[in-house]
Design an enzyme around this catalytic site. Sequence first.
Site, PDB file in Angstrom:
ATOM      1  N   ASN A   1     -14.583   5.592   3.510  1.00 54.38           N
ATOM      2  CA  ASN A   1     -14.810   4.516   4.481  1.00 54.38           C
ATOM      3  C   ASN A   1     -14.129   4.758   5.820  1.00 54.38           C
ATOM      4  O   ASN A   1     -14.675   4.440   6.874  1.00 54.38           O
ATOM      5  CB  ASN A   1     -14.325   3.175   3.926  1.00 54.38           C
ATOM      6  CG  ASN A   1     -15.165   2.725   2.743  1.00 54.38           C
ATOM      7  OD1 ASN A   1     -16.300   3.154   2.596  1.00 54.38           O
ATOM      8  ND2 ASN A   1     -14.609   1.878   1.907  1.00 54.38           N
TER       9      ASN A   1
ATOM     10  N   ASN B   1     -11.151   0.621   6.812  1.00 52.15           N
ATOM     11  CA  ASN B   1     -12.568   0.542   7.158  1.00 52.15           C
ATOM     12  C   ASN B   1     -12.835   0.457   8.652  1.00 52.15           C
ATOM     13  O   ASN B   1     -13.980   0.559   9.081  1.00 52.15           O
ATOM     14  CB  ASN B   1     -13.211  -0.670   6.471  1.00 52.15           C
ATOM     15  CG  ASN B   1     -13.078  -0.586   4.966  1.00 52.15           C
ATOM     16  OD1 ASN B   1     -12.569   0.395   4.435  1.00 52.15           O
ATOM     17  ND2 ASN B   1     -13.519  -1.611   4.265  1.00 52.15           N
TER      18      ASN B   1
ATOM     19  N   ASP C   1      -7.469  10.932   2.131  1.00 49.87           N
ATOM     20  CA  ASP C   1      -7.500  11.196   0.692  1.00 49.87           C
ATOM     21  C   ASP C   1      -8.939  11.495   0.293  1.00 49.87           C
ATOM     22  O   ASP C   1      -9.869  11.127   1.000  1.00 49.87           O
ATOM     23  CB  ASP C   1      -6.989   9.970  -0.071  1.00 49.87           C
ATOM     24  CG  ASP C   1      -7.818   8.728   0.226  1.00 49.87           C
ATOM     25  OD1 ASP C   1      -8.541   8.273  -0.664  1.00 49.87           O
ATOM     26  OD2 ASP C   1      -7.755   8.213   1.369  1.00 49.87           O
TER      27      ASP C   1
ATOM     28  N   TYR D   1       0.816  -1.227   0.000  1.00 48.24           N
ATOM     29  CA  TYR D   1       0.000   0.000   0.000  1.00 48.24           C
ATOM     30  C   TYR D   1       0.846   1.271   0.000  1.00 48.24           C
ATOM     31  O   TYR D   1       0.311   2.372  -0.044  1.00 48.24           O
ATOM     32  CB  TYR D   1      -0.939   0.013   1.207  1.00 48.24           C
ATOM     33  CG  TYR D   1      -1.971  -1.082   1.160  1.00 48.24           C
ATOM     34  CD1 TYR D   1      -3.009  -1.050   0.231  1.00 48.24           C
ATOM     35  CD2 TYR D   1      -1.912  -2.161   2.044  1.00 48.24           C
ATOM     36  CE1 TYR D   1      -3.967  -2.059   0.184  1.00 48.24           C
ATOM     37  CE2 TYR D   1      -2.862  -3.179   2.005  1.00 48.24           C
ATOM     38  CZ  TYR D   1      -3.882  -3.112   1.066  1.00 48.24           C
ATOM     39  OH  TYR D   1      -4.816  -4.106   1.018  1.00 48.24           O
TER      40      TYR D   1
ATOM     41  N   HIS E   1      -4.741   6.024  -1.531  1.00 48.86           N
ATOM     42  CA  HIS E   1      -5.494   5.866  -0.293  1.00 48.86           C
ATOM     43  C   HIS E   1      -4.615   6.084   0.935  1.00 48.86           C
ATOM     44  O   HIS E   1      -5.123   6.226   2.046  1.00 48.86           O
ATOM     45  CB  HIS E   1      -6.114   4.457  -0.253  1.00 48.86           C
ATOM     46  CG  HIS E   1      -7.529   4.434   0.222  1.00 48.86           C
ATOM     47  ND1 HIS E   1      -8.338   5.545   0.302  1.00 48.86           N
ATOM     48  CD2 HIS E   1      -8.314   3.394   0.651  1.00 48.86           C
ATOM     49  CE1 HIS E   1      -9.541   5.196   0.757  1.00 48.86           C
ATOM     50  NE2 HIS E   1      -9.547   3.904   0.978  1.00 48.86           N
TER      51      HIS E   1
END
Length: 196
Positions: free
Chosen positions: A113, A67, A92, A16, A21
């Site tokens: 989320n 989340n 973001d 990631y 994100h």
Amino acid sequence: MDKYLVVGLGNVGDEYDLTRHNTGFMVLDAFAKASNISFADKRYGFVAETSLKGRKVVLLKPSTYMNLSGNAVRYWLNHENIDQSRLLVISDDVALPLGDFRLKAGGSNGGHNGLGHIQQLIGENYARLRMGIGNDFPRGMQVDWVLGKYNEEELKALEPRIDIAVDIIKSFVLAGIDITMNQYNKLGKQGKGKRE
């Protein structure tokens, strides 16, 4: 001592790194680097601490995945006994063009989320800095877009904006949300109110 909690949203794991994100993580990494501090792996996240003019600043990169970000935020607010008015969350935002940003004292989660989960657990009365990542993706491809990595050109465009975000964190801690919004939101749009 006054305490502040600054949370950058993202997902942990090398895969990631530098994804859209994870822009919140990138801002906190830049702040930590500028402050010469490093993150330690703690409960619900990676945490670093510093102080600004006698105020304690706790930086948090939740390790809960996006989340469930609210779990980390609620835990660290309680653990450090920090008032919610001294919480700033950086995320973001696909609704803003790349490099644009918007600082708000509260409001809806805008379909994000991470912000949505935080809101479920602590309400929507907290400051948030939304960093634009653009929305140049075909319909139905939003997940691929937000989890996609920035290219070199985008990172170059983002760098000065991340530097401003670092300044925004300092201003939030030292001057408060209202003064900070007044000062920085006019710089939020690229090409408008640019300082030479």
